[in-house]
Write an enzyme that holds these catalytic residues in place. Structure first.
Site, short mmCIF file in Angstrom:
data_model
loop_
_atom_site.label_atom_id
_atom_site.label_comp_id
_atom_site.label_asym_id
_atom_site.label_seq_id
_atom_site.Cartn_x
_atom_site.Cartn_y
_atom_site.Cartn_z
N PHE A 65 0.82 -1.23 0.00
CA PHE A 65 0.00 0.00 0.00
C PHE A 65 0.85 1.28 0.00
O PHE A 65 0.32 2.38 0.08
CB PHE A 65 -1.00 -0.01 1.16
CG PHE A 65 -2.24 -0.86 0.91
CD1 PHE A 65 -2.46 -1.49 -0.32
CD2 PHE A 65 -3.19 -1.03 1.90
CE1 PHE A 65 -3.61 -2.27 -0.54
CE2 PHE A 65 -4.34 -1.79 1.69
CZ PHE A 65 -4.55 -2.41 0.47
N ARG A 66 2.18 1.12 -0.06
CA ARG A 66 3.11 2.21 -0.45
C ARG A 66 3.25 3.36 0.54
O ARG A 66 3.91 4.33 0.22
CB ARG A 66 2.71 2.82 -1.80
CG ARG A 66 2.47 1.82 -2.93
CD ARG A 66 3.70 1.04 -3.23
NE ARG A 66 3.59 0.31 -4.49
CZ ARG A 66 4.35 -0.75 -4.79
NH1 ARG A 66 5.26 -1.19 -3.93
NH2 ARG A 66 4.21 -1.35 -5.94
N HIS A 181 9.97 -13.79 -0.57
CA HIS A 181 10.01 -13.58 -2.02
C HIS A 181 11.21 -14.39 -2.49
O HIS A 181 12.35 -14.05 -2.21
CB HIS A 181 10.19 -12.09 -2.34
CG HIS A 181 10.21 -11.81 -3.81
ND1 HIS A 181 9.27 -11.02 -4.42
CD2 HIS A 181 11.04 -12.24 -4.80
CE1 HIS A 181 9.53 -10.96 -5.72
NE2 HIS A 181 10.59 -11.70 -5.97
N ASP A 304 -0.89 -9.91 -4.00
CA ASP A 304 0.34 -9.17 -4.31
C ASP A 304 0.00 -7.84 -5.00
O ASP A 304 0.67 -7.44 -5.95
CB ASP A 304 1.30 -10.01 -5.16
CG ASP A 304 2.71 -9.42 -5.17
OD1 ASP A 304 2.96 -8.42 -4.46
OD2 ASP A 304 3.56 -9.95 -5.91
O1 DOR Z 1 6.24 -7.22 -9.04
C1 DOR Z 1 6.40 -6.98 -7.86
N1 DOR Z 1 6.19 -5.76 -7.36
N2 DOR Z 1 6.81 -7.95 -7.06
C2 DOR Z 1 7.21 -7.70 -5.79
O2 DOR Z 1 7.60 -8.61 -5.11
C3 DOR Z 1 7.20 -6.34 -5.26
C4 DOR Z 1 6.18 -5.55 -5.94
C5 DOR Z 1 6.24 -4.08 -5.65
O3 DOR Z 1 6.37 -3.72 -4.47
O4 DOR Z 1 6.14 -3.28 -6.58
#
Ligand code: DOR
Length: 443
Positions: A65-66, A181, A304
């Protein structure tokens, strides 16, 4: 019966641990107070659920969620709006934010930002690093911590523990199930030259099957020596699925809706929108992931949800970031697979409610039972809809499934007895609380 309830969900079909059948759910003080035929029992609110199915609240244990750090892509509020719009009642959010969620202060900051600003319940993964390994016994038991998450291959953000010794140092400390991961960083570095500028179809060539399989083999070996429980996130290859089937005593398995739905055939159509780590691969792998679902090797579904803006995604490969939205489309995409007969509705519930509760020792969620949190995902199995970018509540406002017609739709989201979404509308204020775990119960 004359007991008063705060809310009664009346006349729906309950999909529960004892089977599927008609029934009412009575809610009091945020918890399920009664299940069965509740007749005309008085209630503050009665919601007619005739013709609808009631599932235990869907728990998405992998979202990004950044916040803090990249809130132009998403924040805890917008991400949680997307979650409840899609029928998701709780999320576990990932630690590759800025700053990284690697200590108690960063976790406390996220919890404070989330409480009553998120519409769904939440927990936060704590990133495992070489530096914080000694502190893991305390960190992983903090209230609101989902557990420890380790990136063995680099993806978005700077979290990385690529070597066996670093991973062993972490797994010697964990008592809870740690999430990984699993992509081999050493092989990724060797193969950087496989990326073809401007061609995202080369993404799975660079991050090939051996990148994933070698890392997962190493990880399981380390976990076995450390006697640790592990959770392998977003398994993407037939080869890992076959390998992990032999290691179910210690390893749990997540699969994602995008790996189960999309394939390498979609690169020409979707370009960098399909770019994801681990990558979307050819349909042979997708078929093996489905065999993992039906055979029970896969334990849970996680979206994800990894939003990036369309402007960022428009950069030419490989400058384009990896990731796509997913938290809002998890339920409709998977219900469409249910409608197509690829999995049963009970298996869906197993993978989105009971499964997460079992793997991560969630307290009071994961089934519809008296005394449990009244988290309910209300779905219309017959409803036909077309998923559109315009429906996506994420700040990034796009989905790789734009234009996909599905059968099965989330029509209501109940979080601890509060109706937070009904027929696409977000209702009331944000009242999200931290998910409670057996390992960290305080009172
Ligand atoms: O594609 C991905 N994006 N895989 C990840 O493990 C991290 C994620 C991201 O945070 O953008």
């Amino acid at each position: 019966m004359s007991e008063a309830f705060d809310l009664v969900l009346r006349g729906g079909t309950l999909v529960n641990q004892d089977g599927i059948g008609l029934g009412d759910i009575g809610v009091r003080d945020g918890r399920i107070a009664a299940i069965g035929a509740l007749g005309q029992a008085p209630a503050g609110r009665i919601v007619d659920c005739a013709g609808l199915h009631l599932l235990p609240g869907v728990i998405d244990t992998q979202v990004h969620f950044r916040e803090p750090g990249a809130t132009h892509k998403e924040d805890l509020e917008t991400g949680s709006r997307a979650a409840v719009a899609g029928g998701v009642t709780a999320v576990f959010e990932m630690p590759n934010t800025t700053p990284l969620t690697t200590d108690d202060a960063a976790l406390a900051d996220k919890l404070a930002r989330a409480r009553h600003r998120m519409f769904c319940d939440f927990a936060f993964w704590v990133g495992g690093t070489r530096n914080n390994a000694p502190a893991i016994p305390d960190l992983e038991r903090l209230p609101g911590a989902a557990g420890i998450k380790v990136f063995m291959g680099s993806s978005t953000g700077s979290l990385l523990v690529e070597d066996d010794e670093g991973v062993a140092a972490i797994l010697r400390q964990t008592r809870r199930r740690a999430a990984f991961h699993s992509e081999d960083e050493f092989r990724l570095r060797e193969r950087l030259g496989e990326r073809v500028p401007g061609d995202p179809a080369s993404h799975p060539v660079w991050r090939d099957v051996a990148v994933a399989l070698r890392c997962t083999e190493r990880l399981v070996g380390i976990a076995r020596s450390a006697r640790a429980r592990i959770h392998v996130l977003h398994v993407s290859t037939a080869d890992e699925m076959a390998f992990l089937a032999r290691h179910k005593d210690l390893a749990s398995v997540e699969v994602t809706p995008h790996h189960l739905t999309l394939s390498a055939d979609d690169y020409p159509r979707l370009g960098t929108r399909l770019q994801m780590n681990p990558p979307i691969r050819d349909a042979v792998h997708r078929g093996a992931l489905w065999a993992g679902v039906t055979g029970g090797i896969a334990d849970i579904l996680g979206s994800d949800h990894a939003p990036h803006t369309l402007a960022e995604k428009a950069k030419p490969y490989p400058d384009s970031p990896s990731g796509m939205t997913g938290v809002q489309t998890l339920v409709p995409i998977m219900l469409d697979h249910v409608a197509a007969g690829r999995m049963s509705l009970q298996r869906f519930v197993d993978m989105t409610s009971a499964g997460p509760a079992r793997l991560f020792n969630i307290a009071g969620k994961g089934r519809m039972a008296v005394g449990y949190d009244a988290d309910i995902t209300v779905v219309d199995l017959k409803r036909r809809e077309t998923i559109r970018d315009g429906w996506i509540a994420s700040r990034s406002q796009w989905t790789p499934h734009d234009g996909r017609a599905v059968t099965g739709w989330p029509v209501g989201t109940v979080v601890r007895g509060r109706l937070v979404m009904w027929e696409g509308e977000i209702l009331g204020g944000a009242s999200g609380e931290a998910v409670r775990f057996l390992e960290a119960l305080q009172d």
